[in-house]
Enzyme design. Structure first.
Site, PDB file in Angstrom:
ATOM      1  N   TYR B 108      57.940  -2.408 -43.251  1.00 20.26           N
ATOM      2  CA  TYR B 108      57.151  -2.206 -44.459  1.00 20.26           C
ATOM      3  C   TYR B 108      55.479  -2.132 -43.848  1.00 20.26           C
ATOM      4  O   TYR B 108      55.203  -2.810 -42.840  1.00 20.26           O
ATOM      5  CB  TYR B 108      56.678  -3.408 -45.287  1.00 20.26           C
ATOM      6  CG  TYR B 108      57.808  -3.585 -46.440  1.00 20.26           C
ATOM      7  CD1 TYR B 108      57.758  -2.666 -47.426  1.00 20.26           C
ATOM      8  CD2 TYR B 108      58.789  -4.127 -46.085  1.00 20.26           C
ATOM      9  CE1 TYR B 108      58.924  -2.638 -48.498  1.00 20.26           C
ATOM     10  CE2 TYR B 108      60.154  -4.408 -46.912  1.00 20.26           C
ATOM     11  CZ  TYR B 108      59.883  -3.734 -48.412  1.00 20.26           C
ATOM     12  OH  TYR B 108      60.984  -3.725 -49.094  1.00 20.26           O
ATOM     13  N   TYR B 147      66.862  -4.072 -43.607  1.00 17.38           N
ATOM     14  CA  TYR B 147      65.960  -4.858 -42.872  1.00 17.38           C
ATOM     15  C   TYR B 147      66.538  -6.252 -42.856  1.00 17.38           C
ATOM     16  O   TYR B 147      66.877  -6.553 -43.838  1.00 17.38           O
ATOM     17  CB  TYR B 147      64.690  -4.737 -42.691  1.00 17.38           C
ATOM     18  CG  TYR B 147      64.019  -5.245 -44.339  1.00 17.38           C
ATOM     19  CD1 TYR B 147      63.794  -6.435 -44.572  1.00 17.38           C
ATOM     20  CD2 TYR B 147      64.008  -4.093 -45.055  1.00 17.38           C
ATOM     21  CE1 TYR B 147      63.128  -6.626 -45.834  1.00 17.38           C
ATOM     22  CE2 TYR B 147      63.525  -4.338 -46.660  1.00 17.38           C
ATOM     23  CZ  TYR B 147      62.993  -5.555 -46.897  1.00 17.38           C
ATOM     24  OH  TYR B 147      62.572  -6.058 -48.100  1.00 17.38           O
ATOM     25  N   ARG B 157      68.609  -7.122 -45.951  1.00 14.32           N
ATOM     26  CA  ARG B 157      68.303  -6.410 -47.300  1.00 14.32           C
ATOM     27  C   ARG B 157      69.012  -5.037 -47.141  1.00 14.32           C
ATOM     28  O   ARG B 157      68.920  -4.230 -46.283  1.00 14.32           O
ATOM     29  CB  ARG B 157      66.980  -6.167 -47.714  1.00 14.32           C
ATOM     30  CG  ARG B 157      66.067  -7.215 -47.975  1.00 14.32           C
ATOM     31  CD  ARG B 157      66.685  -8.258 -49.159  1.00 14.32           C
ATOM     32  NE  ARG B 157      67.292  -7.662 -50.242  1.00 14.32           N
ATOM     33  CZ  ARG B 157      66.696  -7.133 -51.258  1.00 14.32           C
ATOM     34  NH1 ARG B 157      65.317  -6.797 -51.306  1.00 14.32           N
ATOM     35  NH2 ARG B 157      67.269  -6.531 -52.465  1.00 14.32           N
ATOM     36  N   HIS B 160      66.505  -0.169 -50.195  1.00 16.92           N
ATOM     37  CA  HIS B 160      65.883  -0.202 -51.655  1.00 16.92           C
ATOM     38  C   HIS B 160      64.785   0.188 -51.528  1.00 16.92           C
ATOM     39  O   HIS B 160      63.800   0.307 -50.782  1.00 16.92           O
ATOM     40  CB  HIS B 160      66.189  -1.641 -52.175  1.00 16.92           C
ATOM     41  CG  HIS B 160      65.284  -2.860 -51.103  1.00 16.92           C
ATOM     42  ND1 HIS B 160      65.708  -3.368 -50.197  1.00 16.92           N
ATOM     43  CD2 HIS B 160      64.058  -3.100 -51.632  1.00 16.92           C
ATOM     44  CE1 HIS B 160      64.587  -3.961 -49.886  1.00 16.92           C
ATOM     45  NE2 HIS B 160      63.529  -3.960 -50.513  1.00 16.92           N
ATOM     46  N   HIS B 162      61.199  -0.487 -54.369  1.00 11.20           N
ATOM     47  CA  HIS B 162      60.778  -1.567 -55.246  1.00 11.20           C
ATOM     48  C   HIS B 162      60.243  -0.524 -56.555  1.00 11.20           C
ATOM     49  O   HIS B 162      59.485   0.451 -56.098  1.00 11.20           O
ATOM     50  CB  HIS B 162      59.736  -2.559 -54.836  1.00 11.20           C
ATOM     51  CG  HIS B 162      60.150  -3.381 -54.046  1.00 11.20           C
ATOM     52  ND1 HIS B 162      60.694  -4.687 -54.238  1.00 11.20           N
ATOM     53  CD2 HIS B 162      60.427  -3.241 -52.437  1.00 11.20           C
ATOM     54  CE1 HIS B 162      61.181  -5.452 -52.972  1.00 11.20           C
ATOM     55  NE2 HIS B 162      61.087  -4.617 -52.173  1.00 11.20           N
TER      56      HIS B 162
END
Lengths: 198, 242
Positions: B108, B147, B157, B160, B162
């Site tokens: 991120y 990740y 995870r 995905h 959000h």
């Protein structure tokens, strides 16, 4: 009949989407979502600040909070004729990554009636998003200097244990001539904040 | 100015993940323990901020472009598209859809993400749009990577995106995550599995749509969004006790 999508946590990187500047992204560098007021706003200007605490008393430093409230006359921007054009009604703030403190610059909200015409005490709605919160939390901020209005508020009256109503009262203080309301949120423990299912 | 419904169908809390889901360790510290207080919605809840087109710039829904500095972002190019409808199947226009995601390497762009995978200098991973009058929406982006995260010793995870949704009222407010069909990490993920009903989990899985995929350009993933719907109120009863 369809059913709404199930919720999932906003996660620790929620700022990228909701407050990109806080994540370090210049997506909308000139916007400060935590300030709901512009010059000429009507009513009493106030600051609402606080910290969200977890079950062991640690600040939730990755929280993002959303505030929704009427203007000083109880009118909702975008919904009510005559709503104050210098007031946004909606704000977003991030907990500080070091201290957990969040803050909004707003006005003291006016009173809003219920469906059957009873007046509610002045309040703002606060939504809380964070890692570990699987579905956002919904609470209300009331004001501790509105004892008379609070005593007749039909929503506060829904809270069976009177002692728990206190968890929704922001504490008024004067700081260098400015009005600051302190509103801490406790996710667990004997002072657990009241959260609503609406 | 007021055409919002006067009541919504109750939120089925058993359909959503419980606040406390111990396999997702942080929820143990952050889940309220006392029951929610049920509140018959007032105007405070039946209204919502009105987000206008003045908020949205042309590239806000194009993540292939909006964070570009000196080249194309790296990773599988994709379209995310679908419709926003309510529980009665009616389109919900003017919903503010905000999304955020990791880059193709699972990193991120966030000051607090220290995963060793590289940042992409040409990718921010943030976008937003408003749903159209027919409820439709569309983004262009890069397919995010999986990740690892600090939970159990080796939790990852699944890929995905959000997504945050602001509909016509606070009652419709929803934040969730979009997953990808066929991801082998899905059954291992405690966040995905925090949703009790497999049918509800499945609703968060985007489906590959080759018909919407422009050849030699991008793969399209369809994801339809359902928000709470109104409850019909033909007449006002006096509230209980009033």
């Amino acid at each position: 009949m369809l059913r709404e999508l199930p919720s999932q946590t906003a996660g620790p990187y929620v700022h990228i989407g909701l407050l990109p500047a806080v994540a370090g992204i210049p997506f909308e560098p000139d916007r400060d979502w935590s300030v709901l007021v512009r010059a000429g706003v009507r009513g009493e200007r106030i600051r609402i600040e606080g910290i969200v605490f977890d079950g062991v008393g640690a600040p939730v430093r990755d929280a993002v909070l959303e505030l929704w409230q009427p203007d000083a006359a109880g009118r909702f921007p975008g919904h009510d004729l005559g709503a104050d054009p210098a007031f946004a009604g909606f704000g977003r703030a991030a907990a500080d990554f070091a201290s957990g403190l969040f803050a909004f610059e707003t006005v003291k909200p006016g009173r809003v009636p219920t469906a059957d015409g009873r007046l509610q005490a002045p309040h703002a709605t606060l939504l809380i998003f964070a890692r570990g919160i699987n579905i956002h939390l919904h609470t209300r901020i009331y004001f501790d200097d509105e004892a008379t209005a609070n005593a007749e508020d039909p929503v506060l009256a829904l809270i069976e244990q009177e002692a728990r109503r206190r968890t929704l009262l922001a504490r008024r203080e004067l700081r260098e001539g400015r009005v600051v309301y302190r509103f801490d949120v406790r996710l667990q423990g004997p002072e657990e904040t009241v959260f609503f299912d609406v | 100015m007021e055409n919002a419904p006067r009541a919504y169908r109750p939120r089925d809390r058993a359909w959503h993940p419980p606040a406390l889901f111990p396999d997702y360790k942080t929820s143990v510290y952050r889940a309220p323990r006392l029951p929610l207080v049920s509140l018959g919605a007032t105007r405070s809840e039946l209204t919502a901020p009105l987000f206008g087109h003045d908020l949205i710039r042309a590239t806000d829904n194009d993540l292939l472009v909006n964070g570009r500095v000196d080249g194309e972002p790296i990773g599988p190019r994709m379209i995310l598209f679908g419709r926003v409808i309510d529980e009665e199947g009616r389109p919900v226009p003017n919903v503010l859809i905000e999304l955020w995601q990791a880059n193709a390497a699972g990193r991120y762009r966030h000051v607090n993400d220290s995963y060793l995978a590289p940042l992409d200098p040409n990718f921010w991973g943030v976008g937003r749009t408003l749903s159209e009058p027919d409820g439709s929406y569309r983004f262009r982006t890069i397919r995010p990577g999986p990740y690892p995260w600090r939970n159990r010793v080796n939790d990852w995870r699944p890929a995905h995106i959000h997504i945050s949704l602001w509909g016509a009222s606070l009652c419709q407010r929803l934040v969730t995550q979009i997953y990808f069909e066929g991801d082998p990490l899905l059954p291992l993920c405690p966040i995905y599995n925090s949703i009790p009903d497999p049918a509800a989990r499945e609703r968060l899985v985007a489906k590959l749509d080759m018909g919407e995929s422009p050849p030699h350009d991008l793969l399209a993933w369809r994801f339809d969004i359902v928000l709470r719907g109104p409850r019909q109120t033909f007449f006002e009863n006096r509230p209980e006790g009033a």
